[in-house]
Motif scaffolding. Structure first.
Motif, mmCIF file in Angstrom:
data_model
loop_
_atom_site.group_PDB
_atom_site.id
_atom_site.type_symbol
_atom_site.label_atom_id
_atom_site.label_comp_id
_atom_site.label_asym_id
_atom_site.label_seq_id
_atom_site.Cartn_x
_atom_site.Cartn_y
_atom_site.Cartn_z
ATOM 1 N N ILE A 3 -4.816 40.798 -28.068
ATOM 2 C CA ILE A 3 -6.104 40.628 -27.408
ATOM 3 C C ILE A 3 -6.966 41.866 -27.654
ATOM 4 C CG2 ILE A 3 -7.318 40.406 -25.211
ATOM 5 C CD1 ILE A 3 -5.136 38.629 -24.212
ATOM 6 N N VAL A 39 -4.442 44.881 -22.902
ATOM 7 C CA VAL A 39 -5.017 44.495 -24.188
ATOM 8 C C VAL A 39 -4.455 45.384 -25.296
ATOM 9 C CG1 VAL A 39 -7.127 43.692 -23.060
ATOM 10 C CG2 VAL A 39 -7.038 46.020 -24.008
ATOM 11 N N ALA A 231 -11.052 41.191 -21.123
ATOM 12 C CA ALA A 231 -9.816 41.847 -20.687
ATOM 13 C C ALA A 231 -9.541 41.638 -19.208
ATOM 14 C CB ALA A 231 -9.891 43.341 -20.978
ATOM 15 N N SER A 234 -7.632 37.741 -15.652
ATOM 16 C CA SER A 234 -6.197 37.878 -15.384
ATOM 17 C C SER A 234 -5.432 36.585 -15.683
ATOM 18 C CB SER A 234 -5.964 38.292 -13.925
ATOM 19 O OG SER A 234 -6.536 37.350 -13.037
ATOM 20 N N GLN A 237 -4.852 36.404 -19.369
ATOM 21 C CA GLN A 237 -3.774 37.343 -19.712
ATOM 22 C C GLN A 237 -2.411 36.763 -19.348
ATOM 23 O OE1 GLN A 237 -4.049 40.138 -21.323
ATOM 24 N NE2 GLN A 237 -5.967 41.157 -20.892
ATOM 25 N N ASN A 240 -1.382 34.175 -21.851
ATOM 26 C CA ASN A 240 -0.967 34.803 -23.100
ATOM 27 C C ASN A 240 0.412 35.452 -22.986
ATOM 28 O OD1 ASN A 240 -1.445 35.711 -25.841
ATOM 29 N ND2 ASN A 240 -1.761 37.746 -24.996
ATOM 30 N N ARG A 241 0.742 35.937 -21.808
ATOM 31 C CA ARG A 241 2.057 36.564 -21.614
ATOM 32 C C ARG A 241 3.174 35.541 -21.412
ATOM 33 N NH1 ARG A 241 -1.003 40.219 -18.250
ATOM 34 N NH2 ARG A 241 -0.329 39.006 -16.434
#
Length: 292
Positions: A3, A39, A231, A234, A237, A240-241
């Motif tokens: 990212i 990121v 970024a 949340s 994110q 993506n995790r």
């Protein structure tokens, strides 16, 4: 996927003013927030900056490097600014971006080679934006060839096929995704990158994250290497995790056109399903797509 944080941008009212007035604190605070969010790169976007870019970008690079060790993406159309920024980058930089317009190739490719940087190759040709998958393929091959001629290794090229707003034509989004699935065969060794927020341009602000997140899931399915994104989102994110596997599975079902009973899922899950249906053209886009 990696990212690249899009948050340090001259179009931001707060950070744009901080850049103009050379105020370090707001910029450093955003850099720290983005780094804590996990990121991989920080994009430093100063826009065209024709008058003072060669002074502004190195100042911005140094300001950010005082609080962050993340690699930087230098984002401007001003070649003098890019070179001044490259001179003081402590880590290998990414240049965002190099299009196929002759003046961009002539000015930027030598800098990529000279400073051993990486580059985002933007598939924007002399006739403008590509219309379909075939044109994207031709532009990608041409760009890689020209970059290689200038001494830039294929592995240092990140291809950006240019995402377009869903409010325009969903077929163009499908073309972008389809191209990315073909990229490893067309230009083996290249990386791929897309600006997520492009897809939601023109959409009411509270609804944009749904489009960005679902679009990211679409891109992940075709092996995208990196995205340029907010970024501070949340939920994006977490997706993506790999922390929202059930949600991602539901989005996959919607992307594949499978029938989903809205009575069996939550309102939040319904929002993602409806967004997937819009991005794939199963339903028409309108600003009220979540209310349908």
């Amino acid at each position: 996927m990696l990212i690249i944080a899009e948050n340090i941008n001259v179009i931001s009212q707060t950070l744009g003013q901080a850049m103009r007035e050379r105020l370090c604190q707001p910029i450093q605070k955003m850099a720290e927030l983005a780094q804590r969010a996990g990121v991989n790169y920080l994009d430093l976007n100063i826009g065209p900056a024709k008058k003072n870019g060669a002074e502004l970008l190195p100042w911005l690079v140094e300001t950010v490097q005082q609080v962050s060790e993340l690699p930087l993406s230098l984002d401007t159309t001003n070649p003098e600014a890019i070179e001044e920024g490259l001179k003081i980058c402590r880590r290998r930089a990414l240049i965002n971006s190099v299009s196929l317009q002759p003046e961009r190739l002539e000015r930027i490719l030598p800098l990529v080679a000279k400073y051993h940087a990486e580059m985002i190759g933007l598939l924007w040709g002399v006739e403008g934006m590509p219309r379909d998958v075939d044109e994207r393929c031709l532009l990608a091959v041409d760009l890689v060839y020209k970059a290689n001629e200038a001494g830039v290794a294929t592995e240092d090229i990140w291809i950006d096929p240019i995402a377009t707003p869903i409010s325009g034509d969903h077929h163009k989004i499908q073309s972008c995704v389809e191209f990315l699935g073909l990229l490893p065969d067309i230009a083996s060794g290249c990386k791929s990158v897309v600006g997520l927020s492009n897809v939601s341009n023109g959409t009411p602000t509270p609804l944009r994250p749904y489009l960005n997140r679902v679009f990211m899931v679409m891109l992940e399915r075709v092996g995208i290497y990196a995205v340029i994104a907010d970024a501070l989102d949340s939920e994006l994110q977490a997706i993506n995790r790999g922390e929202r596997t059930a949600l991602v599975s539901l989005i996959h079902q919607a992307l594949d056109g499978k029938s989903i009973d809205f009575k069996d899922i939550s309102e939040e899950e319904s929002n993602y399903v409806k967004t997937a249906m819009v991005l794939t053209g199963q339903t028409l886009y309108s600003h009220a797509w979540l209310e349908a």
